[in-house]
Scaffold this motif. Structure first.
Motif, PDB file in Angstrom:
ATOM      1  N   HIS A 125      91.692 -22.605   8.110  1.00 58.29           N
ATOM      2  CA  HIS A 125      92.520 -21.393   8.248  1.00 58.29           C
ATOM      3  C   HIS A 125      92.975 -21.296   9.695  1.00 58.29           C
ATOM      4  O   HIS A 125      92.153 -21.232  10.597  1.00 58.29           O
ATOM      5  N   PRO A 126      94.286 -21.279   9.944  1.00 57.87           N
ATOM      6  CA  PRO A 126      94.753 -21.228  11.327  1.00 57.87           C
ATOM      7  C   PRO A 126      94.347 -19.922  12.003  1.00 57.87           C
ATOM      8  O   PRO A 126      94.279 -18.881  11.350  1.00 57.87           O
ATOM      9  N   PRO A 127      94.066 -19.950  13.309  1.00 57.25           N
ATOM     10  CA  PRO A 127      93.691 -18.719  14.002  1.00 57.25           C
ATOM     11  C   PRO A 127      94.819 -17.701  13.980  1.00 57.25           C
ATOM     12  O   PRO A 127      95.990 -18.056  13.937  1.00 57.25           O
ATOM     13  N   TYR A 128      94.414 -16.416  14.012  1.00 59.81           N
ATOM     14  CA  TYR A 128      95.374 -15.299  14.075  1.00 59.81           C
ATOM     15  C   TYR A 128      96.382 -15.361  12.928  1.00 59.81           C
ATOM     16  O   TYR A 128      97.575 -15.215  13.145  1.00 59.81           O
ATOM     17  N   SER A 129      95.897 -15.586  11.717  1.00 57.61           N
ATOM     18  CA  SER A 129      96.798 -15.713  10.561  1.00 57.61           C
ATOM     19  C   SER A 129      96.369 -14.805   9.415  1.00 57.61           C
ATOM     20  O   SER A 129      96.036 -15.283   8.328  1.00 57.61           O
ATOM     21  N   PRO A 130      96.370 -13.483   9.612  1.00 57.40           N
ATOM     22  CA  PRO A 130      95.998 -12.592   8.509  1.00 57.40           C
ATOM     23  C   PRO A 130      96.986 -12.672   7.355  1.00 57.40           C
ATOM     24  O   PRO A 130      96.668 -12.328   6.222  1.00 57.40           O
ATOM     25  N   ASP A 131      98.191 -13.156   7.652  1.00 58.65           N
ATOM     26  CA  ASP A 131      99.211 -13.298   6.613  1.00 58.65           C
ATOM     27  C   ASP A 131      98.861 -14.384   5.604  1.00 58.65           C
ATOM     28  O   ASP A 131      99.467 -14.470   4.538  1.00 58.65           O
ATOM     29  N   LEU A 132      97.885 -15.234   5.920  1.00 64.10           N
ATOM     30  CA  LEU A 132      97.474 -16.298   5.003  1.00 64.10           C
ATOM     31  C   LEU A 132      96.109 -16.016   4.370  1.00 64.10           C
ATOM     32  O   LEU A 132      95.564 -16.867   3.677  1.00 64.10           O
ATOM     33  N   ALA A 133      95.555 -14.827   4.639  1.00 66.74           N
ATOM     34  CA  ALA A 133      94.282 -14.421   4.033  1.00 66.74           C
ATOM     35  C   ALA A 133      94.604 -13.776   2.686  1.00 66.74           C
ATOM     36  O   ALA A 133      95.061 -12.634   2.624  1.00 66.74           O
ATOM     37  N   LEU A 134      94.379 -14.489   1.613  1.00 65.59           N
ATOM     38  CA  LEU A 134      94.848 -14.119   0.279  1.00 65.59           C
ATOM     39  C   LEU A 134      94.387 -12.738  -0.172  1.00 65.59           C
ATOM     40  O   LEU A 134      95.177 -11.948  -0.682  1.00 65.59           O
ATOM     41  N   SER A 135      93.126 -12.408   0.017  1.00 69.48           N
ATOM     42  CA  SER A 135      92.651 -11.098  -0.423  1.00 69.48           C
ATOM     43  C   SER A 135      93.319  -9.978   0.362  1.00 69.48           C
ATOM     44  O   SER A 135      93.612  -8.911  -0.180  1.00 69.48           O
ATOM     45  N   ASP A 136      93.567 -10.218   1.651  1.00 64.24           N
ATOM     46  CA  ASP A 136      94.173  -9.181   2.492  1.00 64.24           C
ATOM     47  C   ASP A 136      95.599  -8.852   2.065  1.00 64.24           C
ATOM     48  O   ASP A 136      96.005  -7.700   2.085  1.00 64.24           O
TER      49      ASP A 136
END
Length: 198
Positions: A125-136
């Protein structure tokens, strides 16, 4: 995609006020605007940890009051997840890949050792990537929309409603979430690793 199991944590409040859109009222154009008081989420809350895949929820747990997520606790959750996988996803136990964000408990040395021991490989998981956190970006917004405006007296009531909502979702709902993750990965690649809003 069928081998991916994604997991994350989120706070669930005993009371989370409705959004402005949810609390809108119809009124005649000449009638006075209703008085609304500022309402904030309750201080009482429980921490939800959830793992899911294309078929549905694999593992769900709630953190006891007064405790926090740290590496030790997350490792305990991973052990519980592996046991649950053996019971509910026997056909894919050996092929499973974990997708979680890079919060400290998820990336600590203790967690990495446990993941190796449990034979649970992860997707980087790339750092600083909340856009790629599926549940979020997918699961939690739908869950929290369902919970908004509800009052719960106890943690048990919150937990029961969360579990009930999760059981009511179809496999197609979860599969749609996984497809959205793949779309975001593609967008991220096309935009040369730029942040993906929607």
């Amino acid at each position: 995609m069928r081998s991916i199991i994604t997991g994350d944590e989120s706070w669930v409040h005993h009371y989370d006020p409705e959004s402005k859109m949810q609390s809108m009222q119809y009124r005649h154009k000449n009638s006075p605007a209703p008085k609304k008081f500022k309402v904030v989420a309750s201080a009482r809350k429980v921490l939800l940890t959830i793992f899911w895949d294309m078929e549905g929820i694999v593992h769900i747990e709630f953190l006891e009051q007064g405790t926090t997520i740290n590496s030790e606790r997350y490792v305990s959750t991973l052990h519980a997840l592996k046991g649950r996988l053996r019971r509910v996803r026997q056909d894919k136990v050996k092929d499973v890949v974990i997708q979680h964000d890079n919060a400290r408990p998820h990336t600590s040395r203790q967690t990495q050792c446990a993941l190796q021991q449990l034979e649970l490989p992860t997707i980087p998981h790339p750092p600083y990537s909340p856009d790629l956190a599926l549940s979020d970006f997918f699961l939690f917004p739908f869950l929290k929309k369902h919970l908004k405006g509800n009052h719960y007296e106890t943690d048990a009531e919150v937990e029961a409603d969360v579990r009930s909502w999760c059981r009511s979702q179809t496999p197609e709902f979860f599969a749609d979430g996984m497809r959205k993750l793949v779309q975001r990965w593609r967008l991220c690649i096309e935009r040369d690793v730029d942040y993906v809003e929607k």
